[in-house]
Design a protein around this motif. Sequence first.
Motif, mmCIF file in Angstrom:
data_model
loop_
_atom_site.group_PDB
_atom_site.id
_atom_site.type_symbol
_atom_site.label_atom_id
_atom_site.label_comp_id
_atom_site.label_asym_id
_atom_site.label_seq_id
_atom_site.Cartn_x
_atom_site.Cartn_y
_atom_site.Cartn_z
ATOM 1 N N LEU A 167 0.755 -0.982 -0.127
ATOM 2 C CA LEU A 167 -0.309 0.269 0.131
ATOM 3 C C LEU A 167 0.774 1.263 -0.137
ATOM 4 N N LEU A 168 1.654 1.979 -0.781
ATOM 5 C CA LEU A 168 2.868 3.158 -1.200
ATOM 6 C C LEU A 168 1.604 3.703 -1.675
ATOM 7 N N ASP A 169 1.544 5.383 -1.394
ATOM 8 C CA ASP A 169 1.482 6.387 -1.952
ATOM 9 C C ASP A 169 2.670 7.163 -2.591
ATOM 10 N N LYS A 170 3.888 6.269 -2.794
ATOM 11 C CA LYS A 170 4.626 7.025 -3.868
ATOM 12 C C LYS A 170 5.259 5.804 -4.415
ATOM 13 N N LEU A 171 5.934 6.411 -5.242
ATOM 14 C CA LEU A 171 7.286 4.832 -6.337
ATOM 15 C C LEU A 171 7.818 5.237 -6.564
ATOM 16 N N ASN A 172 9.050 5.554 -6.774
ATOM 17 C CA ASN A 172 10.210 6.285 -7.315
ATOM 18 C C ASN A 172 11.062 4.777 -8.152
ATOM 19 N N LEU A 173 11.110 4.958 -9.137
ATOM 20 C CA LEU A 173 11.507 2.889 -9.925
ATOM 21 C C LEU A 173 12.834 4.407 -10.846
ATOM 22 N N GLN A 174 14.322 4.084 -9.793
ATOM 23 C CA GLN A 174 15.300 4.307 -10.445
ATOM 24 C C GLN A 174 16.150 3.496 -11.231
ATOM 25 N N TRP A 175 16.841 3.386 -12.550
ATOM 26 C CA TRP A 175 17.226 3.043 -13.174
ATOM 27 C C TRP A 175 19.443 4.341 -13.603
ATOM 28 N N LEU A 216 3.882 8.479 -8.588
ATOM 29 C CA LEU A 216 4.796 7.807 -9.295
ATOM 30 C C LEU A 216 5.975 8.537 -10.563
ATOM 31 N N ILE A 217 7.672 7.770 -10.373
ATOM 32 C CA ILE A 217 8.364 8.545 -10.645
ATOM 33 C C ILE A 217 9.277 7.324 -11.225
ATOM 34 N N VAL A 218 9.345 7.362 -13.130
ATOM 35 C CA VAL A 218 10.371 6.186 -13.363
ATOM 36 C C VAL A 218 11.926 7.383 -14.372
ATOM 37 N N GLU A 219 12.843 6.618 -13.431
ATOM 38 C CA GLU A 219 14.184 7.796 -13.981
ATOM 39 C C GLU A 219 15.295 6.885 -15.465
ATOM 40 N N ARG A 220 15.423 7.599 -16.271
ATOM 41 C CA ARG A 220 16.137 6.419 -17.088
ATOM 42 C C ARG A 220 16.045 4.935 -17.276
ATOM 43 N N TYR A 221 14.973 4.980 -17.428
ATOM 44 C CA TYR A 221 14.365 3.258 -18.181
ATOM 45 C C TYR A 221 14.978 3.658 -19.367
ATOM 46 N N LEU A 260 -4.286 2.395 -11.719
ATOM 47 C CA LEU A 260 -3.815 3.451 -11.285
ATOM 48 C C LEU A 260 -4.846 4.803 -11.312
ATOM 49 N N PRO A 261 -6.126 3.752 -10.551
ATOM 50 C CA PRO A 261 -7.241 4.927 -10.513
ATOM 51 C C PRO A 261 -7.027 6.284 -9.650
ATOM 52 N N ASN A 262 -5.845 5.940 -8.558
ATOM 53 C CA ASN A 262 -5.437 7.192 -7.876
ATOM 54 C C ASN A 262 -4.189 8.282 -7.567
ATOM 55 N N LEU A 263 -3.904 7.529 -9.076
ATOM 56 C CA LEU A 263 -2.413 8.169 -9.132
ATOM 57 C C LEU A 263 -2.947 9.648 -10.242
ATOM 58 N N MET A 264 -2.507 10.705 -9.027
ATOM 59 C CA MET A 264 -2.126 11.874 -8.812
ATOM 60 C C MET A 264 -0.676 12.747 -10.049
ATOM 61 N N SER A 265 -0.380 12.337 -9.823
ATOM 62 C CA SER A 265 1.345 12.542 -10.444
ATOM 63 C C SER A 265 2.158 11.794 -10.689
ATOM 64 N N LEU A 266 3.277 11.779 -11.851
ATOM 65 C CA LEU A 266 3.673 10.871 -12.613
ATOM 66 C C LEU A 266 4.873 11.478 -13.611
ATOM 67 N N SER A 267 6.207 11.491 -13.758
ATOM 68 C CA SER A 267 7.461 11.966 -14.241
ATOM 69 C C SER A 267 8.287 10.649 -14.720
ATOM 70 N N PHE A 268 8.548 10.842 -15.595
ATOM 71 C CA PHE A 268 9.280 10.702 -16.652
ATOM 72 C C PHE A 268 10.260 11.481 -16.528
ATOM 73 N N SER A 269 11.762 10.289 -16.456
ATOM 74 C CA SER A 269 12.255 11.390 -16.987
ATOM 75 C C SER A 269 14.417 10.587 -17.035
ATOM 76 N N PHE A 270 14.223 11.689 -18.348
ATOM 77 C CA PHE A 270 15.021 10.541 -19.416
ATOM 78 C C PHE A 270 15.334 8.774 -19.401
ATOM 79 N N CYS A 271 14.236 9.158 -19.810
ATOM 80 C CA CYS A 271 14.221 7.373 -20.604
ATOM 81 C C CYS A 271 13.869 7.801 -22.054
#
Length: 459
Positions: A233-241, A275-280, A295-306
Amino acid sequence: MHDLMNDLAKSVMGKFCVQLDVHRPQEISTKARYFSYIGKENKNLEFFEKVFKCNQLRSFIQWDEAFFYSFCINDNIISKLSHLKYIRQLSLRGYQTFVEFSVDISNLKYLHYLDLSGTSIQSFPFSMCLLINLQTLKLRNCHHLTKLPSNFHKLIDLRHLDLDGCRIQKMPKYMGKLNHLQTMNKFVVAKKGGSSLKELGALNHLRGTLTISNMQLINDLTELRGANLKEKLLDKLNLQWHWQDGYKFNHRHVDAQHEENILEVLVPNHSVKELIVERYRGTKFPNWLGDSHILPNLMSLSFSFCTNCVYLPPLGQLPSLQKLRIEGLKGIRMIGREFYGNGSSNAPFRCLSYLRFDDMGKWELWNICQEDESFPCLQELHILNCPRLTKSLLPHLPSLRRLVIIGCGKLETTLPKSSCMEDLYLSGCQKIAVKDMPTWSSTDVLQPLHDLTLNDCAQ
């Protein structure tokens, strides 16, 4: 009333509870059990000696979160600290000269809260992991800390672990044994010698924020499925490569299909709000990223340097999405119908209030879809450093308050009309005619701008 209650509490607690304020000096009774202090001056040896004479001390807390102390905490002070055998809460936050526990601290058996944030601690003694009642360990911004003890799994009652800002290179083995953990904001994948992501599967109470770094080191998809993020039950998930500087994408180094499989497996729980996805390094995003049921509750989404992605997922149908940032996606040439939701009858981006595109060097075309219904709540639009973008922008954004366009020299378009516009910033946009000011309402009444900046623009 608040001050009266505070005075009443102090009178009841008497000498057992001491709150020291630099502006209101107070004697420290040897009977004190609960000690906290406020004030931003450095503490000296005499200060610590007075405090640590309180042999019954239960709590030693300081409240200056953003302050760092230059006073040197030496071995003499640490040795006195180790004699506080009844201590429950201990904070040395901000003492940058604190490097290590030089004495055995296993006798602090009642300790359940330890905050070393902002210190220069480099390692922990073996005895630290004998603190079986420790429930909260805060190591935020301990920049010199690169590893945790190998017997870390013995902290069997640990519930909260803060590693934000640490330079941990791997998680100790058997992290899954810490099955009381409720918050752990960082998990570092290692090539060998540490816990695999599968250990997350046993942490059934995990919630809050989680950053998973070094995703490029994941090889076994079976272990990855064992992480079972869908049940967390996460509120924020950051996936980093993390890739080395100057890293060139080619099939000798990166298996794009493997990267895509990794992200396809990591489906989060529907509770995720950010949700943040970085350098995928995959060439496409998984289907679940645009699925309103996942993702019915997702309020903020960021894609960086994919940088290898060539298409964006169908984000327009995420019902709660309010903030979207897309940065450094240098493989994108066109944003088309798929961005809005592949022909869905629902109005796309119906809750989005903030949209930012940045550093997209190959982006040329933005195909507008359902222009009368798209982005009804958009208040801020930023388009930065997209030198090949030629057209176009939505002609009408009814809620737009702030428009920023920088470094888009080929963008030839009219500016969106909005009766709410307050701030307009244009720089390096030679083909946008300034005369097309987006300040006219539907009744042709000129609305005043609060801020207007024009730099290197056409007349």
